[in-house]
Design an enzyme around this catalytic site. Structure first.
Site, mmCIF file in Angstrom:
data_model
loop_
_atom_site.group_PDB
_atom_site.id
_atom_site.type_symbol
_atom_site.label_atom_id
_atom_site.label_comp_id
_atom_site.label_asym_id
_atom_site.label_seq_id
_atom_site.Cartn_x
_atom_site.Cartn_y
_atom_site.Cartn_z
ATOM 1 N N LYS A 74 -2.642 6.038 7.643
ATOM 2 C CA LYS A 74 -2.025 4.247 7.005
ATOM 3 C C LYS A 74 -1.027 4.237 8.017
ATOM 4 O O LYS A 74 0.835 4.759 8.177
ATOM 5 C CB LYS A 74 -2.240 4.028 5.861
ATOM 6 N N ASP A 81 0.728 -1.187 0.318
ATOM 7 C CA ASP A 81 -0.070 0.187 0.025
ATOM 8 C C ASP A 81 0.356 0.804 -0.046
ATOM 9 O O ASP A 81 0.515 2.235 -1.024
ATOM 10 C CB ASP A 81 -0.775 -0.192 0.765
ATOM 11 N N TYR A 119 -20.429 1.087 8.369
ATOM 12 C CA TYR A 119 -19.969 2.023 9.543
ATOM 13 C C TYR A 119 -20.553 3.630 9.134
ATOM 14 O O TYR A 119 -20.138 3.984 9.021
ATOM 15 C CB TYR A 119 -18.241 1.999 9.191
ATOM 16 N N ASP A 162 -8.858 -3.981 6.754
ATOM 17 C CA ASP A 162 -7.947 -4.984 5.494
ATOM 18 C C ASP A 162 -9.546 -5.135 4.889
ATOM 19 O O ASP A 162 -9.685 -6.435 4.991
ATOM 20 C CB ASP A 162 -6.504 -5.129 6.043
ATOM 21 N N CYS A 190 14.100 -29.843 -12.735
ATOM 22 C CA CYS A 190 13.159 -29.854 -11.292
ATOM 23 C C CYS A 190 14.232 -29.541 -10.293
ATOM 24 O O CYS A 190 16.087 -30.760 -10.329
ATOM 25 C CB CYS A 190 12.452 -31.067 -11.491
ATOM 26 N N CYS A 242 14.806 -34.326 -9.638
ATOM 27 C CA CYS A 242 14.626 -35.038 -9.933
ATOM 28 C C CYS A 242 15.609 -34.513 -11.203
ATOM 29 O O CYS A 242 15.725 -35.621 -12.028
ATOM 30 C CB CYS A 242 13.199 -36.146 -10.382
ATOM 31 N N CYS A 279 8.907 -38.150 -9.257
ATOM 32 C CA CYS A 279 9.952 -37.171 -8.928
ATOM 33 C C CYS A 279 9.472 -37.219 -7.407
ATOM 34 O O CYS A 279 8.315 -37.596 -7.457
ATOM 35 C CB CYS A 279 9.151 -36.235 -9.134
ATOM 36 N N LYS A 332 -9.513 1.347 10.673
ATOM 37 C CA LYS A 332 -9.314 1.157 9.091
ATOM 38 C C LYS A 332 -8.910 -0.556 8.766
ATOM 39 O O LYS A 332 -8.774 -0.907 8.809
ATOM 40 C CB LYS A 332 -8.662 1.869 8.179
ATOM 41 N N CYS A 364 7.215 -29.724 -12.911
ATOM 42 C CA CYS A 364 8.080 -30.690 -13.099
ATOM 43 C C CYS A 364 6.922 -32.112 -13.394
ATOM 44 O O CYS A 364 5.687 -32.371 -13.042
ATOM 45 C CB CYS A 364 8.531 -31.636 -12.277
ATOM 46 N N GLU A 399 -11.985 5.812 13.565
ATOM 47 C CA GLU A 399 -12.629 4.144 13.481
ATOM 48 C C GLU A 399 -11.283 3.412 12.216
ATOM 49 O O GLU A 399 -10.582 4.037 11.719
ATOM 50 C CB GLU A 399 -14.091 4.777 12.184
#
Length: 672
Positions: free
Chosen positions: A313, A33, A224, A116, A407, A410, A431, A114, A425, A112
């Site tokens: 924030k 953010d 709210y 998320d 991979c 393997c 594997c 906030k 893979c 209030e």
């Protein structure tokens, strides 16, 4: 210089619009953010200085993201505006000064938490919930009424009270952290993609098409803000209104506070900066609103934000440390997940040694180099993640991190399917983590629920060569002597395990299908496939288009199922499991006939219906003597078509001149 400025504005606009799309539509946070807000402020400053270069689609002129195409689009009667953000004390004091300059010093604020989560607007008429709409782009949003009705804290009908005949109430839908951790663990156990944080999980949930699935994921809601005609005749202040809506039966956060001045606001902010860690849900800041409605009207709005409110924030918890190495983990589906190994650092009260990197795209986006000094953040995420690199501390001549092409377990070349960010893979039969993971998945509680076996048992049996594939589980009874020779395996525990294996043979087809571990096939998808196709043989004969035609089965799932059932090794394994006594067809339920008006007729259902689920419609047909089939052929009597029916089915039915009818036609046939 002018061209450089114009190009900078263009690039920032494009970048921020993409972040908005990822966050609001795809429920995917790809930037913090704080970093987003800093980029937005940079764009705002450039646009203010060079207004001739402002893009009509600039994120500074919009709220949120685009509208998803899954739901009806509803225009907001009162726009859902966003709030201006600040991260420091001085900007908040400047806000207070601007307010008092316009309305005078006699001003109160409501503070209030906030939340998320996902913004929502609920409309009530005569005390009844009639509509729930997401923020969308601030002007119009998605109608998700049926999904919101599954939230227990949201009242469907209000008790008698003095509420207006029509009003909207705004709030935030969220998921408590314990529920998030539990559900994410279940998704991980089932081989399904996990969510990064509760906010993403809540957003993804509220946009599911099936309210029954939404109801399985416990969401919560705080409300709210009230909108209604002539609101000022009912209440003088915001504080009065939220006390009233609490009495009407709405869930209101108990921590909201009425503040008399800027110092009380900072007391509230500073208290919750620490206390937020003790909440069961995530908050990322504090919202400050001028309390008096008349003062709110006098202050007015900018193009996208009210001048009478602001959001302070909190910075997400962030630390700087060294990237020691990157490990690559292979899951049971073959997905390769990179995990950063870090020099241990204290973050949000815990010592962090590892952090999520998600996929190759994330490593490229961060431009990670060997031994980089990185920023690790733990905000809404349960698992810390790397959010940036301190380039000033990067050593000379370091190499960029190269994602492996083979991979790590393997050595098989990795593949990356079109449209997916994850590398896989393909060596599922050779594997180790894939083989062990599939064995562990198969015996799980929601799959075959084999008592007396656990993850460690699967790992041990693989190491000593007793298990290499699922069907080997049902041959363990032939290896009693070897089992008896193992440490920690007494006669009683072996008997319990073998009895658990025997008991698993009673599990229904949908459980077996889920237990096979087909990529993208979770518990719900397995049920829908089993109910539609009745048995594994019908499913194996179906085309990709026919599988995709099943309700809630998309193209990616259909291709995965089709591919799995056209692999010789998988088919051989299914044959062995059939011979062992496992169920690969549903048990036909006894149907009490309500009539015989559809007797002798065959039906196939495709598409989505307003009044029935496909299962309900199939049950209705069968209860009146009709027979359901799983594919289109010349022997089909009727294709029952709803919205969004697959075009291939429609073309095939028309080619064979099969009558295409609606669910209402079925009702008429039954009446006649």
């Amino acid at each position: 210089m002018s061209a450089d400025i114009q190009e900078k504005i263009k690039l920032l606009t494009k970048e921020l619009n993409e972040y908005n799309y990822q966050y609001y539509v795809l429920a995917n946070s790809v930037i913090s953010d704080y970093d987003f807000d800093q980029k937005l402020k940079e764009l705002e400053a450039l646009e203010a200085q060079y207004p001739q270069y402002i893009d009509p689609n600039s994120p500074t002129l919009k709220v949120g993201g685009d509208i998803t195409q899954k739901f009806n689009t509803v225009r907001h009667r009162w726009p859902m505006m966003s709030l201006g953000n600040t991260y420091n004390e001085q900007e908040l004091r400047d806000f207070d000064e601007r307010v008092r300059k316009i309305v005078g010093d006699d001003v109160q604020y409501v503070c209030e938490l906030k939340f998320d989560g996902l913004s929502i607007s609920l409309t009530y008429e005569e005390g009844k919930l009639v509509r729930a709409v997401t923020r969308g782009d601030g002007t119009q949003g998605d109608e998700v009424t049926n999904n919101v009705k599954t939230i227990h804290s949201v009242p469907h009908r209000l008790k008698n009270g003095d509420y207006p005949s029509m009003f909207e109430i705004r709030g935030e839908i969220f998921m408590h952290r314990p529920a998030f951790e539990r559900l994410n663990k279940q998704r991980e156990d089932h081989g399904e993609p996990t969510y990064a944080n509760p906010r993403n999980f809540a957003s993804g949930t509220i946009k599911l098409q099936d309210p029954k699935e939404v109801a399985k994921r416990p969401l919560d809601c705080f409300l709210y803000f009230l909108y209604t005609d002539n609101r000022n005749k009912l209440f003088n202040t915001h504080w009065e209104s939220i006390q009233a809506v609490k009495d009407w039966g709405f869930p209101i956060c108990e921590h909201t506070r009425l503040c008399q001045n800027i110092d009380e606001i900072f007391d509230f902010i500073n208290y919750w900066d620490e206390a937020r860690l003790s909440l069961s849900y995530d908050i990322d800041g504090i919202v400050i609103k001028v309390n008096d409605y008349a003062q709110q009207e006098e202050l007015g709005f900018t193009a996208k934000s009210p001048r009478w409110a602001i959001s302070y924030k909190y910075r997400a918890e962030r630390a700087e440390t060294t990237l020691n190495s990157i490990a690559y983990q292979v899951g049971r589906t073959g997905a390769v997940t990179p995990v950063a190994n870090l020099k241990p650092v204290l973050l949000a009260g815990t010592t962090v040694k590892r952090a999520s990197l998600h996929n190759a795209n994330e490593i490229a986006r961060l431009d990670l180099h060997e031994g980089d000094t990185v920023y690790v953040e733990k905000g809404g995420e349960i698992i810390p993640k790397i959010v940036g690199v301190n380039n000033e501390k990067r050593a000379l001549n370091t190499k960029p991190i190269a994602y492996p092409t083979l991979c790590p377990e393997c050595g098989t070349p990795l593949i990356r399917q079109a449209g997916e960010a994850v590398h896989y893979c393909p060596n599922e039969d050779g594997c180790r983590p894939q083989i062990v993971g599939k064995l562990q998945h198969f015996i799980g509680r929601k799959m075959m629920d084999i008592q007396g076996m656990g993850d460690e048992t699967m790992e041990t049996f693989y190491k000593i060569g007793l298990l290499r594939r699922i069907s080997d589980i049902y041959a363990l009874k032939d290896h009693r002597d070897r089992l008896m020779s193992l440490e920690r395996f007494g006669e009683k525990s072996i008997e319990n395990m073998l009895q658990g294996i025997e008991n698993s043979k009673t599990k229904p087809f949908e459980k077996v299908l889920f237990a096979l571990g087909i990529r993208h096939v979770g518990e719900t998808i397995a049920k829908k496939l089993a109910l539609h196709f009745k048995n594994i043989d019908n499913m194996a004969l179906a085309s990709v288009e026919e599988i995709a035609g099943v309700q809630d089965i998309g193209g990616r799932i259909a291709e995965s199922v089709h591919s799995y059932l056209h692999d010789a090794g998988h088919l051989a394994e299914i044959t062995k499991l059939k011979a062992a006594g496992l169920h690969f067809e549903i048990e036909e339920r006894q149907i009490t006939l309500a009539g015989d008006s559809l007797s002798g007729k065959t039906f196939l259902i495709s598409g989505v219906f307003a009044d029935f689920s496909r299962e309900e419609l199939a049950q209705l047909i069968e209860s009146h003597g009709g027979k359901m089939v799983s594919s289109i052929s010349a022997k089909l009597n009727y294709l029952v078509a709803g919205d969004k029916m697959g075009p291939s089915k429609l073309a095939k039915a028309e080619k064979l001149q099969i009558p295409i009818i609606s669910d209402q036609d079925i009702l008429q046939m039954i009446k006649q």
